[in-house]
Motif scaffolding. Structure first.
Motif, PDB file in Angstrom:
ATOM      1  N   TYR A  81      -4.190   1.453  -4.919  1.00 36.95           N
ATOM      2  CA  TYR A  81      -3.150   2.011  -4.061  1.00 36.95           C
ATOM      3  C   TYR A  81      -2.906   3.502  -4.334  1.00 36.95           C
ATOM      4  O   TYR A  81      -2.035   4.112  -3.753  1.00 36.95           O
ATOM      5  N   LYS A  82      -3.632   4.046  -5.285  1.00 33.09           N
ATOM      6  CA  LYS A  82      -3.380   5.427  -5.721  1.00 33.09           C
ATOM      7  C   LYS A  82      -3.351   6.414  -4.550  1.00 33.09           C
ATOM      8  O   LYS A  82      -4.129   6.330  -3.620  1.00 33.09           O
ATOM      9  N   SER A  83      -2.466   7.404  -4.693  1.00 37.28           N
ATOM     10  CA  SER A  83      -2.276   8.349  -3.592  1.00 37.28           C
ATOM     11  C   SER A  83      -3.534   9.168  -3.335  1.00 37.28           C
ATOM     12  O   SER A  83      -3.807   9.583  -2.234  1.00 37.28           O
ATOM     13  N   LYS A 143       4.946  11.216  -3.233  1.00 35.11           N
ATOM     14  CA  LYS A 143       4.256  12.273  -2.486  1.00 35.11           C
ATOM     15  C   LYS A 143       5.195  13.400  -2.117  1.00 35.11           C
ATOM     16  O   LYS A 143       4.775  14.395  -1.536  1.00 35.11           O
ATOM     17  N   ILE A 189       0.843  -1.197   0.000  1.00 32.77           N
ATOM     18  CA  ILE A 189       0.000   0.000   0.000  1.00 32.77           C
ATOM     19  C   ILE A 189       0.880   1.249   0.000  1.00 32.77           C
ATOM     20  O   ILE A 189       0.656   2.191  -0.768  1.00 32.77           O
ATOM     21  N   ILE A 214       3.967   1.659  -1.026  1.00 27.16           N
ATOM     22  CA  ILE A 214       4.652   1.859  -2.306  1.00 27.16           C
ATOM     23  C   ILE A 214       3.655   2.276  -3.379  1.00 27.16           C
ATOM     24  O   ILE A 214       3.875   3.238  -4.120  1.00 27.16           O
ATOM     25  N   GLY A 215       2.509   1.568  -3.393  1.00 23.73           N
ATOM     26  CA  GLY A 215       1.506   1.872  -4.406  1.00 23.73           C
ATOM     27  C   GLY A 215       1.001   3.300  -4.293  1.00 23.73           C
ATOM     28  O   GLY A 215       0.747   3.962  -5.305  1.00 23.73           O
ATOM     29  N   SER A 216       0.864   3.788  -3.053  1.00 25.69           N
ATOM     30  CA  SER A 216       0.310   5.127  -2.879  1.00 25.69           C
ATOM     31  C   SER A 216       1.268   6.203  -3.374  1.00 25.69           C
ATOM     32  O   SER A 216       0.900   7.362  -3.491  1.00 25.69           O
ATOM     33  N   GLY A 217       2.513   5.805  -3.646  1.00 28.22           N
ATOM     34  CA  GLY A 217       3.489   6.789  -4.131  1.00 28.22           C
ATOM     35  C   GLY A 217       3.193   7.260  -5.549  1.00 28.22           C
ATOM     36  O   GLY A 217       3.519   8.395  -5.915  1.00 28.22           O
ATOM     37  N   GLY A 218       2.583   6.406  -6.341  1.00 22.90           N
ATOM     38  CA  GLY A 218       2.266   6.796  -7.718  1.00 22.90           C
ATOM     39  C   GLY A 218       3.513   7.040  -8.557  1.00 22.90           C
ATOM     40  O   GLY A 218       4.586   6.503  -8.269  1.00 22.90           O
ATOM     41  N   SER A 232      -5.249   9.539   5.044  1.00 19.99           N
ATOM     42  CA  SER A 232      -3.819   9.786   5.140  1.00 19.99           C
ATOM     43  C   SER A 232      -3.451  10.619   6.360  1.00 19.99           C
ATOM     44  O   SER A 232      -2.283  10.743   6.699  1.00 19.99           O
ATOM     45  N   LEU A 237       6.998  -2.667  -9.762  1.00 24.31           N
ATOM     46  CA  LEU A 237       6.809  -1.283  -9.318  1.00 24.31           C
ATOM     47  C   LEU A 237       5.801  -0.587 -10.216  1.00 24.31           C
ATOM     48  O   LEU A 237       4.917   0.134  -9.751  1.00 24.31           O
ATOM     49  N   THR A 260       2.926   9.410   4.255  1.00 23.34           N
ATOM     50  CA  THR A 260       2.198   9.220   5.508  1.00 23.34           C
ATOM     51  C   THR A 260       2.149   7.766   5.920  1.00 23.34           C
ATOM     52  O   THR A 260       2.134   7.448   7.096  1.00 23.34           O
ATOM     53  N   GLN A 261       2.112   6.878   4.958  1.00 24.13           N
ATOM     54  CA  GLN A 261       1.970   5.455   5.280  1.00 24.13           C
ATOM     55  C   GLN A 261       3.130   4.966   6.122  1.00 24.13           C
ATOM     56  O   GLN A 261       2.949   4.301   7.130  1.00 24.13           O
ATOM     57  N   SER A 294      12.026   5.095  -7.252  1.00 21.06           N
ATOM     58  CA  SER A 294      12.335   3.678  -7.013  1.00 21.06           C
ATOM     59  C   SER A 294      13.154   3.107  -8.163  1.00 21.06           C
ATOM     60  O   SER A 294      14.138   2.393  -7.938  1.00 21.06           O
ATOM     61  N   GLY A 316       9.671   4.296  -2.274  1.00 20.81           N
ATOM     62  CA  GLY A 316       8.520   4.108  -3.143  1.00 20.81           C
ATOM     63  C   GLY A 316       7.419   5.104  -2.856  1.00 20.81           C
ATOM     64  O   GLY A 316       6.783   5.622  -3.773  1.00 20.81           O
ATOM     65  N   GLU A 317       7.183   5.398  -1.584  1.00 22.02           N
ATOM     66  CA  GLU A 317       6.086   6.282  -1.239  1.00 22.02           C
ATOM     67  C   GLU A 317       6.413   7.756  -1.504  1.00 22.02           C
ATOM     68  O   GLU A 317       5.603   8.492  -2.050  1.00 22.02           O
ATOM     69  N   LEU A 321       2.349  -1.813  -9.366  1.00 24.92           N
ATOM     70  CA  LEU A 321       1.862  -1.343  -8.062  1.00 24.92           C
ATOM     71  C   LEU A 321       1.577   0.161  -8.086  1.00 24.92           C
ATOM     72  O   LEU A 321       0.594   0.631  -7.532  1.00 24.92           O
ATOM     73  N   GLN A 322       2.484   0.910  -8.704  1.00 28.19           N
ATOM     74  CA  GLN A 322       2.419   2.366  -8.545  1.00 28.19           C
ATOM     75  C   GLN A 322       1.631   3.045  -9.657  1.00 28.19           C
ATOM     76  O   GLN A 322       1.160   4.158  -9.482  1.00 28.19           O
ATOM     77  N   PHE A 369      12.928   0.440   1.619  1.00 30.86           N
ATOM     78  CA  PHE A 369      12.598   0.713   0.228  1.00 30.86           C
ATOM     79  C   PHE A 369      11.169   1.275   0.087  1.00 30.86           C
ATOM     80  O   PHE A 369      10.862   1.983  -0.866  1.00 30.86           O
ATOM     81  N   GLY A 429       8.097   7.891  -5.436  1.00 36.12           N
ATOM     82  CA  GLY A 429       7.308   7.295  -6.511  1.00 36.12           C
ATOM     83  C   GLY A 429       8.056   6.329  -7.407  1.00 36.12           C
ATOM     84  O   GLY A 429       9.139   5.836  -7.073  1.00 36.12           O
ATOM     85  N   PHE A 430       7.432   6.060  -8.542  1.00 35.57           N
ATOM     86  CA  PHE A 430       8.006   5.138  -9.517  1.00 35.57           C
ATOM     87  C   PHE A 430       9.363   5.631  -9.991  1.00 35.57           C
ATOM     88  O   PHE A 430      10.339   4.878 -10.037  1.00 35.57           O
TER      89      PHE A 430
END
Lengths: 485, 611
Positions: free
Chosen positions: B38-40, A360, A350, A352-356, B216, B28, A366-367, A394, A386-387, B31-32, A382, A390-391
């Protein structure tokens, strides 16, 4: 002293650059991971993790510099001494180390604690390099192989006794170096086959085909073994007729057993075992009658694989601790345990995924800061990358690691002395193994095995261990331009 | 050179490295970038696991009377981030705390050296174990204090102020417990002693989990997957004890003002009917916020109220040992039912007789009159009956047989298959002990003569002594004494080495004690009783007063032991306590009110706190 001999000239500055880059990014990530909006501590606050890591980094630089000043021959001459000293340290650790998080691997000296296992990789690499660079050394010679096993298994066993299974597994990485030094490629393939069979049997042993009719695990495993036989016969020995006989026979038996199942209870486990076993015996006959030596290996692989498939379940249940079993089951999607063992990995994904794509932003993750991700500044560092980055961030980090690994391979191949090259391959293998397991774990592609990300994770022991290992390589490499031996 | 051909392997290795890096980049990417969950931007991306505490199992007595239950308690929890515009004075007033307490507590929570897992985003415990009165005003004005929450818990409540040692208490788990059993988390409570400890696993139930979504910034946004992944808590199993709370209560009242203990067992089943240890305490004082203060006060009390004397204290059994001694000597062939020994009263050697009666004495008379010389002679002829042999080997063999017989009655060891918490071993001195003390051949029957009358090295706990009475009442076996009224406990049956045929004469001797001997003043009307008093010398002052017995003589329903420390004659204090307890259990009420009042109001030790 000519210019060519001076360390500034001969030093591989590219590697040093990657090293400094990784260490710095690691430091910033640790600051991000342990940052608290409330306290807004400075990155140089020595009560915080980032501040402490800064001290470790400075000392690591000093340590690296000091290594560069040592005569490179010292590492060759004293390889066994260093190895023996580290082994002794590992033994002492078992007895004096206090229990921390279930393992006894930390030596505590006043305010500082140190993990000798981090030095064991470097010491084993030196000892292996020294032994394998002996005159007339042949890795395929049994007599030369036993000491190798000894050099690797001794620290491996001692670290297992410290209950640091993750650190011990790293020693598997030496297989890559052995491969480069002449070990048969077949060994790597067999290791891969063993992993595949193990995963298939464990993953599908819980999926029955039908009641009292066996499980998919065994049937699939036997199918893989049959496929190997087919590929071997078809491409390797070019006995294509036999290969088609095999395929035809398998199909026939499979169809017959399915049809028979309409009237009788036929356990597919035994059908699959029967077919795989019978074809193994068939190859044995081909070997005996045609006197074609190549099939003996296939027969051997077939029966060992069958044996392995039938014991994999037992190995899994008896050799692994319950928490290790759960980690593997979570990885294989056998248990969707979001509240328990699967929690860490799910939270990590979650984060890493939330980083987009762009992340951020620095200190805005925040995660990780909400402490959902465990071990956020050590094993799961890591995640922060990722958060927050982002992509882009990473991938950048992964690319730097990849460049470093490629650079080490280049360095390895330009060495004139076997000792140097073997050591270089050890370093590359170990760094790769850490990267593979650690990032794989964070991304949910590998089971949770607690080993640090080199140069990145918080902690003096691992940073020092990797720095020493890398700078010994740089020192050895810098001597390549010196004249004579 | 071989390396030339191997050099190409560099590219295989480089390929493996690259393959994994590529694989991870793909993961990656998925996921991202591909995966939208998982989107921010998504508000709901973090889970909060909230523990729901199950109610602890209830405890009943053998007659289904509720003894221990739960009352609600409340923790006040805060999330530092969410606190906004707090009127500190108003807040403190509603909780009835001082401002300095509030400031100190907040500082403590924020101090990461003390509170390792601190985060301003996660719930931190501000105050624990408040009762409903404490929380009433606070709960009404909770809306005024954003960032503060109330978390429900339960606390133990006790229907009777008795049996504290049996129940044990509940306390916060230690780091050690957490490491041993991952079920526990910091701040959890578990049974620390007594049955709360022994039956912790079934009483505690199973914690539930509620998985909540947070945004968040840590705000709760509802249930994750509509609660699909939640686990409901499982309430703890109830526990039915073997004790009879009325008997327990009477026992505690009778021992009021005295130091001592009483254990009553149902012989057939080994069920402990009452287990009294005085001084004791009201179990409810070790609950909630006052636990630690009260606990340390009890710990400092010189009369040791925390100690369960019924299972942890050891005493020389004195004359109460004689029935067992008689049985063992009969079994080992040292005496028969018709054996006579002479008694010279006060002039007897080496052991004097404290009672006056005729001579020679029969076994029946010896039990009835508690004749010391008879038991000395019986003991000696048992362990010396075949002489001493080479290096005392034969003598030692017979002594070992005597030890084994004593062990078979439950003496000298803990009841390992029992659920009674913290037992002492007691002591039946071993050969090794005497060998070390007197040398290999330096001891004889004469040397260890005190054992014959239950003095010297032999030590027993009241529980062991009560169990041996159950064995006599059962004519040769006992069921391990236990507290859990469950049929599975009844399977733990142990045979003594003494054959059934030897029991009637000892039974008759003990009956005579109540008819003609030291117990004759404490008979219950229309009940035939068997017993034995003991007046035990000890180095800590006045003699201990002991009584053992069982009733009725035919089909006994209760075997009992009473010990009153430093009280004098067994017949004076222990016997009436035991008699009244037996009356209570057999008749369900006490008719000898006068005796009851006299015993329960007498204070023998002024240090014992009145409850």
């Amino acid at each position: 002293m000519s210019k060519r001999d001076s360390i500034q000239y001969a030093l591989d500055w590219t590697t040093v650059f990657y090293f400094i880059l990784l260490v710095t990014m690691g430091w910033i990530s640790i600051y991000g991971a342990s940052y608290d909006f409330e306290f807004e501590g400075s990155i140089l606050d020595f009560d915080q993790r980032a501040g402490k890591q800064f001290i470790w980094i400075l000392t690591a630089f000093a340590l690296g510099g000091a290594i560069l000043l040592i005569d490179h021959r010292i590492f060759n001459y004293f390889a066994y001494v260093i190895y023996a000293a580290v082994i002794l340290l590992l033994i002492i650790t078992i007895f004096v180390a206090p229990e921390i998080k279930g393992s006894r691997s930390w030596l505590v000296l006043g305010p500082v604690s140190f993990q000798p296992a981090e030095l064991a990789k470097m010491a084993t690499a030196l000892a292996l390099a020294k032994f394998m660079s002996r005159y007339n050394y042949r890795i395929r010679n049994w007599r030369d192989l036993i000491p190798l096993a000894f050099f690797v298994l001794l620290p491996f066993g001692l670290i297992i006794l410290q209950k640091e299974t993750g650190s011990a597994l790293v020693f598997v990485a030496f297989l890559l170096m052995f491969y480069r030094e002449g070990m048969k490629g077949l060994v790597l393939l067999l290791v891969t086959l063993a992993v595949v069979l193990f995963v298939v049997v464990i993953r599908f042993s819980i999926s029955p085909i039908a009641e009292d009719r066996g499980t998919w695990g065994m049937v699939l495993a036997m199918g893989i073994i049959l496929l190997i036989q087919f590929v071997y016969a078809f491409f390797y020995t070019r006995h294509r007729r036999e290969a088609f006989f095999l395929m035809g026979g398998t199909m026939l038996f499979a169809v017959v057993s399915v049809v028979l199942n309409k009237w009788f209870v036929v356990n597919y486990d035994y059908v699959a075992l029967g077919i795989a076993g019978a074809s193994g015996i068939y190859w044995l006959f081909v070997e005996l009658f045609k006197r074609y030596r190549k099939y003996m290996l296939l027969v051997l692989i077939t029966f060992v694989s069958i044996g392995f498939s039938y014991t994999a379940d037992q190995l899994f249940n008896r050799m692994l601790e319950p928490h290790q079993q759960i980690r593997i089951k979570v990885l294989l999607n056998m248990e969707d345990d979001l509240a328990g063992a699967g929690y860490n990995v799910n939270q990590s994904k979650i984060a890493i995924g939330s980083g987009g794509f762009f992340g951020k932003g620095f200190l805005n993750g925040t995660q990780t800061k909400l402490k959902y991700v465990p071990e956020q500044d050590t094993d799961f560092i890591f995640c922060t990358v990722g958060e927050e980055h982002g992509f882009i961030g990473s991938v950048f980090v992964l690319i730097i690691y990849w460049l470093l690994l490629m650079r080490i391979l280049t360095i390895a191949e330009r060495q004139r002395e076997d000792f140097h090259r073997i050591y270089a391959y050890c370093v590359a293998s170990i760094l790769f193994f850490h990267l593979m397991i650690n990032v794989g774990m964070v991304l949910g592609l590998m089971p949770v095995i607690g080993i640090p990300l080199p140069f990145f994770s918080y902690g003096g022991s691992s940073l020092w261990g990797f720095t020493i290992m890398l700078f010994i390589l740089l020192r050895l490499d810098a001597s390549r331009l010196e004249r004579g031996r | 050179m071989i390396n030339d051909t191997l050099q190409n392997r560099r590219w295989v290795i480089a390929g493996v490295f690259s393959a994994f890096v590529l694989l991870y980049i793909i993961q990656l990417f998925s996921l991202q970038i591909i995966e939208t969950k998982y989107k921010s931007g998504a508000e709901s991306n973090a889970l909060l696991k909230k523990t729901i505490f199950p109610p602890r199992g209830l405890i009943y007595d053998r007659n289904n009377t509720l003894l221990v239950y739960n009352k609600p308690a409340y923790d006040i929890v805060l999330i530092m981030r969410e606190i906004r515009g707090l009127d500190t004075l108003d807040f403190c007033r509603s909780l009835n705390i001082s401002k300095s307490y509030f400031i100190n507590r907040i500082a403590e929570i924020k101090d990461r050296k003390k509170n390792l897992g601190y985060s301003s985003y996660t719930p931190q415990i501000f105050m624990t174990q408040l009762n409903s009165e404490d929380i009433a005003t606070f709960q009404q004005s909770l809306y005024k204090y954003p960032g503060f929450y109330v978390q429900n818990r339960t606390l133990r409540e006790y229907a009777y102020p008795n049996a504290a040692h049996i129940f044990g208490s509940i306390g916060e788990v230690s780091w050690n417990d957490i490491e041993k059993d991952p079920y526990y988390k910091q701040g959890d409570y578990s049974g620390r002693d007594g049955v709360e400890y022994t039956y912790e696993k079934s009483l505690r139930g199973k914690k539930g989990v509620e998985i909540l979504l947070r945004d968040s910034r840590g705000r709760i946004k509802g249930k994750y997957r509509d609660g699909e992944m939640d686990e409901a808590p499982v309430a703890g199993s109830n526990l039915m004890l073997t004790i009879d709370i009325n008997l327990q209560k009477i026992g505690e009242e009778l021992l009021n003002g005295k130091i001592g203990s009483a254990v009553a067992i149902e012989p057939k089943t080994g069920e402990i009917l009452a287990m009294v240890s005085n001084p004791g305490f009201d179990p409810s004082i070790l609950v909630g916020r006052s636990r630690s203060a009260n606990y340390s006060a009890l710990l400092k009390d010189p009369t040791k109220p925390l100690m369960n004397r019924a299972t942890q204290a050891t005493y020389p059994p004195g004359s109460t040992f004689k029935p067992i001694q008689a049985l063992v000597c009969l079994e080992l062939g040292g005496i028969t039912e018709r054996t006579l020994f002479g008694c010279n009263g006060k002039n007897s050697t080496p052991i004097k007789c404290t009672h006056s009666h005729g001579s020679p004495v029969t076994l029946l008379n010896a039990i009835e009159q508690s004749c010391n010389p008879y038991f000395w002679h019986a003991f000696r002829s048992t362990i010396e009956k075949e002489g001493y042999g080479e290096k005392n080997a034969i003598f030692k063999k017979n002594y070992q047989a005597w030890i084994d017989a004593m062990y078979s009655f439950g003496f000298g060891h803990r009841f390992e298959d029992s659920d009674v918490y913290e037992q002492s071993r007691g002591n039946i001195p071993s050969q090794k002990y005497f060998n070390r003390y007197f040398g290999e051949t330096g001891w004889r029957a004469m040397t260890i003569r005190s054992l014959s009358i239950g003095q010297g090295e032999v030590l027993v706990t009241p529980l062991q002594l009560a169990n041996s009475m159950a064995a006599i009442a059962n004519d040769g076996y006992y069921v391990t004494p236990h507290l859990n009224k469950s049929d599975t406990m009844l399977l733990r049956r142990h045979e003594t080495v003494v054959k059934k045929e030897h029991f009637p004469i000892v039974d008759e001797g003990m009956w005579r004690v109540f008819e003609f001997g030291t117990g004759r003043y404490y008979k219950i009307n229309e009940v035939t009783m068997c017993g034995k008093t003991g007046t035990v010398q000890n180095p800590h002052g006045k003699d201990h007063s002991l009584f053992v017995g069982y009733a009725p003589r035919e089909n006994p329903v209760i075997a009992i032991v009473v010990v009153v420390e430093n009280a004098g004659f067994g017949a004076t204090w222990a016997a009436p306590v035991a008699s009244l307890m037996m009356e209570q259990y057999i008749n369900g009420k006490i008719e000898r009110k006068e005796l009851y009042d006299r015993i329960s109001t007498t204070v023998l030790n002024p240090n014992v706190k009145k409850r």
